[in-house]
Design an enzyme around this catalytic site. Structure first.
Site, mmCIF file in Angstrom:
data_model
loop_
_atom_site.group_PDB
_atom_site.id
_atom_site.type_symbol
_atom_site.label_atom_id
_atom_site.label_comp_id
_atom_site.label_asym_id
_atom_site.label_seq_id
_atom_site.Cartn_x
_atom_site.Cartn_y
_atom_site.Cartn_z
ATOM 1 N N HIS A 116 71.553 64.403 -4.945
ATOM 2 C CA HIS A 116 70.637 65.180 -5.792
ATOM 3 C C HIS A 116 69.761 66.128 -4.965
ATOM 4 O O HIS A 116 69.540 67.270 -5.368
ATOM 5 C CB HIS A 116 69.764 64.220 -6.600
ATOM 6 C CG HIS A 116 68.950 64.883 -7.665
ATOM 7 N ND1 HIS A 116 69.496 65.331 -8.845
ATOM 8 C CD2 HIS A 116 67.632 65.196 -7.727
ATOM 9 C CE1 HIS A 116 68.546 65.874 -9.597
ATOM 10 N NE2 HIS A 116 67.403 65.813 -8.934
ATOM 11 N N SER A 176 67.037 69.943 -11.631
ATOM 12 C CA SER A 176 66.444 68.613 -11.812
ATOM 13 C C SER A 176 65.463 68.624 -12.995
ATOM 14 O O SER A 176 65.864 68.929 -14.112
ATOM 15 C CB SER A 176 65.767 68.175 -10.513
ATOM 16 O OG SER A 176 65.408 66.822 -10.572
ATOM 17 N N ASP A 191 75.233 62.616 -7.165
ATOM 18 C CA ASP A 191 73.875 62.699 -7.734
ATOM 19 C C ASP A 191 73.414 61.307 -8.173
ATOM 20 O O ASP A 191 74.063 60.666 -9.002
ATOM 21 C CB ASP A 191 73.881 63.665 -8.937
ATOM 22 C CG ASP A 191 72.478 64.047 -9.381
ATOM 23 O OD1 ASP A 191 71.665 63.138 -9.620
ATOM 24 O OD2 ASP A 191 72.194 65.254 -9.484
#
Ligand SMILES: *[C@@H]1O[C@H](CO)[C@@H](O)[C@H](O)[C@H]1NC(C)=O
Ligand SMILES: *[C@@H]1O[C@H](CO)[C@@H](O)[C@H](O)[C@H]1NC(C)=O
Ligand SMILES: *[C@@H]1O[C@H](CO)[C@@H](O)[C@H](O)[C@H]1NC(C)=O
Ligand SMILES: *[C@@H]1O[C@H](CO)[C@@H](O)[C@H](O)[C@H]1NC(C)=O
Ligand SMILES: *[C@@H]1O[C@H](CO)[C@@H](O)[C@H](O)[C@H]1NC(C)=O
Length: 452
Positions: free
Chosen positions: A388, A209, A355
């Site tokens: 995510h 991330s 995601d």
């Protein structure tokens, strides 16, 4: 995939072991000073003349390093090192990295772990957040200790750079990439401080991330910025490939505030009268204070304050702000991967198809562009399950397996290989066994208190 998952169970077991094994009585340690008030974080004198990666200051962290910010990690030693780096505009800057040395570790193996700061506020720096008792509100870094514990249990030295530098230039890939590469240079020259081998050290990188920005940019910038560094592999997950797209994708979702934090990170990283004027012209006096709040708070507060909001409503010209000069040029220069060198480092990408921070389409396109341009080694694992947040856990087993193979000298994939990871690939018994820890860890990543 069962292999990868057993590595995930190793991570979780290591987390428990490192947590329980520590119990030495702690001397009183003062963690009361956040980076904005701690002189250790201010530039060492003469930093401008030092070459990138030079160690400028070091100390034992004021506080014990801990899991979830509460439980001390069991370490042989830990260190904070201030080193010279270069900021987004090419000017000298300094950054701090935290080095964790496990008991009985291999002093010839280093993982540079790019943690998740995700905030345009210096006091969310990982070096401060991971100390037990610090009042940093960066819960993302506090919960990343589960991954750090997994690496330490393999005997690797772990370095966690504050790659956003002194400007807290969140989302500037240039700043993050350079500060990551310089942190590796600094740690490699730290043997008299950390005990790392002064001869040969195998180095790998990992980031998810926000940490994918630093890791991915470091990989693209290494051939030009740090050509002397040999890095055996980089694992990059939940990759934020394109800042413009990600701000649109996150808009009106639980992640909306991250988009604003990213814009402030660029504002701080690329100060100019033109950018200031653009902001002044495009924003409203009525809610400018609200809009600026990401400059003095961490990701958890950004998530809740802007949850579900249309962030473009803070700008007169709506989403047009992203197309306005000089912001557009800055985003294109510092916020889009794939425009620099083809990485020479073997890469491992992992990404959930669902995601909702940056679409998998951007990651697919980045992989395609590297492959079309002849990258020597790239593995790409696309997960059909989850999103995510869950992928940060589900994909971590494969990431650690990749790093482990590089250290063990297993030859990396030749050329490009993409595979899809399906739900039925999961080792369901392992999944159930660790289900509680997974849920707890994932909750903690959202800032939900973790009850041990
Ligand atoms: C320590 O790491 C080095 C470099 O990867 C490796 O050559 C060596 O075999 C490792 N030692 C042990 C005991 O694993
Ligand atoms: C963390 O949040 C609390 C509560 O909002 C605040 O009082 C404190 O100052 C914050 N810490 C830092 C370092 O900003
Ligand atoms: C930014 O993203 C939006 C939506 O994905 C797109 O319409 C726009 O053209 C992009 N702007 C730039 C400068 O790439
Ligand atoms: C902001 O998000 C909402 C919901 O996804 C969407 O309808 C709107 O078009 C977005 N605005 C922009 C400029 O992307
Ligand atoms: C900010 O203030 C302007 C002017 O009052 C208003 O039109 C806009 O909707 C506000 N933005 C948000 C996100 O509240």
């Amino acid at each position: 995939m069962i292999m990868a998952f057993s590595t995930l169970s190793e991570i979780l077991t290591a987390f428990v072991v490192f947590t329980i094994a520590s119990g030495s009585p702690l001397p009183h340690r003062d963690v009361s000073k956040p980076p904005t008030k701690d002189p250790f974080y201010s530039h060492a004198s003469g930093f401008k003349d030092a070459s990138p990666g030079t160690i400028l200051k070091h100390r034992t962290p004021p506080g014990e390093l801990g899991d979830f910010g509460t439980i001390p990690l069991n370490l042989q030693s830990s260190h904070q090192i201030q080193y010279r780096t270069t900021n987004s505009q090419g000017n000298p800057d300094t950054a701090v990295t935290t080095v964790l040395v496990p008991e009985g570790g291999n002093m010839s193996r280093l993982v540079s772990y790019q943690d998740i700061q995700d905030a345009s506020y210096l006091n969310c720096a990982p070096s401060y957040a991971i100390q037990v008792g610090s009042d940093s509100n960066n819960s993302l870094s506090k919960s990343s200790s589960i991954f750090e514990a997994g690496l330490l249990s393999q005997g690797y030295i772990v370095s966690i750079p504050d790659y956003q530098g002194t400007q807290a230039a969140f989302s500037s890939g240039i700043q993050a990439g350079q500060a990551t590469l310089d942190s590796i240079r600094a740690v490699l020259s730290s043997s008299s401080i950390t005990g790392i081998s002064s001869k040969h050290v195998d180095v790998t990188m990992w980031g998810y991330s926000g940490g994918s920005i630093a890791t991915g940019w470091a990989a693209e910038m290494q051939p030009s910025y740090a050509p002397e560094l040999k890095i055996a592999g980089a694992a990059i997950g939940g990759t934020v490939v394109n800042l413009n797209n990600t701000i649109h994708t996150m808009n009106k979702s639980q992640y909306a505030g991250l988009g604003l934090a990213g814009l402030w990170g660029l504002y701080q990283g690329f100060p100019s009268p033109e950018l200031e004027k653009l902001l002044d012209d495009e924003t409203f006096l009525e809610n400018r204070t609200e809009l600026e709040s990401p400059r003095s708070q961490c990701a958890g507060a950004d998530f809740s304050q802007f949850d579900g909001k249309d962030v473009f409503k803070y700008f007169r010209n709506g989403e047009g702000i992203l197309n306005s000069s000089p912001l557009r040029e800055i985003i294109e220069k510092a916020g889009v991967m794939g425009k620099r060198d083809v990485p020479q480092i073997p890469l491992y990408f992992y990404k959930a198809k669902g995601d909702q921070v940056n679409s998998i389409d951007d990651n697919d396109a980045l992989v395609k562009s590297y492959c079309d341009r002849g990258i020597s080694s790239l593995e790409y694992v696309r997960s059909s399950i989850g999103d995510h947040t869950s992928e940060s856990m589900v994909g971590s087993g494969g990431a650690v397996k990749f790093l482990k193979d590089r250290f063990n000298g297993v030859p990396p994939t030749q050329g490009c290989k993409t595979s899809d990871f399906w739900f039925m690939d999961l080792d369901w018994d392992n999944f159930k066994m660790f289900g509680n820890e997974l849920v707890g860890a994932v909750k903690a990543m959202f800032g939900v208190p973790f009850k041990v």
